[in-house]
Design an enzyme around this catalytic site. Structure first.
Site, PDB file in Angstrom:
ATOM      1  CG  ASP A  67       0.941  -2.577   6.691  1.00  0.00           C
ATOM      2  OD1 ASP A  67       1.868  -2.867   7.474  1.00  0.00           O
ATOM      3  OD2 ASP A  67       1.023  -2.694   5.455  1.00  0.00           O
ATOM      4  CE  LYS A  73      -0.487  -0.825   2.666  1.00  0.00           C
ATOM      5  NZ  LYS A  73      -0.860  -2.033   3.427  1.00  0.00           N
ATOM      6  CE  LYS A 112       2.676  -2.729   2.086  1.00  0.00           C
ATOM      7  NZ  LYS A 112       2.235  -3.668   3.143  1.00  0.00           N
TER       8      LYS A 112
END
Length: 222
Positions: free
Chosen positions: A93, A156, A186
């Site tokens: 991430d 995300k 996400k």
């Protein structure tokens, strides 16, 4: 719209990244995280790269790059991500340079993401943290488009550390509309209840980043 009564505990657990990214996290806490993650039946754990490698049978191991500010040189983010994958991370991430996005420097954002994508190639899932609470809607849309062009697998919402806040249903909905199912979404940052999780799933989240996974899951029917 989904609610906590229409989703089962197992269904929600299957999309959770059980997360420990506190700067004072210890190896003992990571071990406890893995044990709790296995007990809860979540999809993955997410830990800081300095805690790798982590033995977590039956779980995906995720980590972060350029975290939490995104103000790292792209080559540093790439090197950090590549080392993490070498140490067993299956997902990375990465945080974009939010300031570049705010200035409309989307080519710089693109180059940043491409650098990390190329560093890990197809060896790991790449999620791009955009800090949606800090961006206006038009920037959220453009950064999602850039992430898709750069070869990201997910966009995300948040690190959970930005003062602007974490995930919102509005941002998730906008992100989902922009990537149209081609990328995962996400949602992370400030998700502490089953109701909040259900709202984000209804808005289009396909993965949840939670540090309070047990408390959230207890709000869904077994």
């Amino acid at each position: 719209m989904a609610d906590s009564a229409s989703l089962s505990r197992a269904e929600v657990a299957a999309i959770i990244d059980h997360t420990l990214l506190a700067p004072d996290a210890t190896s003992a806490e990571v071990t406890a995280l893995v044990e709790e993650a296995r007990a809860l039946g979540v999809y993955a754990i997410c830990v800081s790269p300095s805690m790798l490698p982590v033995r977590a049978p039956g779980l995906a191991v995720a980590t972060v790059a350029g975290f939490p500010s995104g103000k790292h040189h792209s080559l540093v983010k790439g090197a950090e991500a590549r080392l993490a994958v070498d140490q067993g991370a299956a997902e990375v991430d990465m945080v974009i340079d939010v300031g570049a996005a705010l200035e409309g420097e989307y080519n710089a954002v693109l180059a940043d993401i491409v650098t990390v994508r190329e560093a890990i190639a197809d060896r790991a899932v790449l999620k791009v943290i955009i800090e949606s609470a800090a961006l206006p809607d038009n920037a959220i849309v453009e950064v999602c488009r850039v992430a898709e062009r750069a070869g990201a697998d997910f966009v995300k919402t948040s690190t959970g550390f930005h003062p602007a806040g974490g995930a919102s249903a509005h941002a998730v909905r906008l992100m989902a509309e922009t990537v149209g199912g081609r990328l995962g979404i996400k949602a992370s940052g400030g998700i502490r209840t089953a109701a909040a999780a259900a709202e984000l799933i209804a808005a289009g989240a396909t993965r949840l980043g939670l540090s309070k996974s047990r408390a959230v899951l207890e709000g869904f029917p077994a």
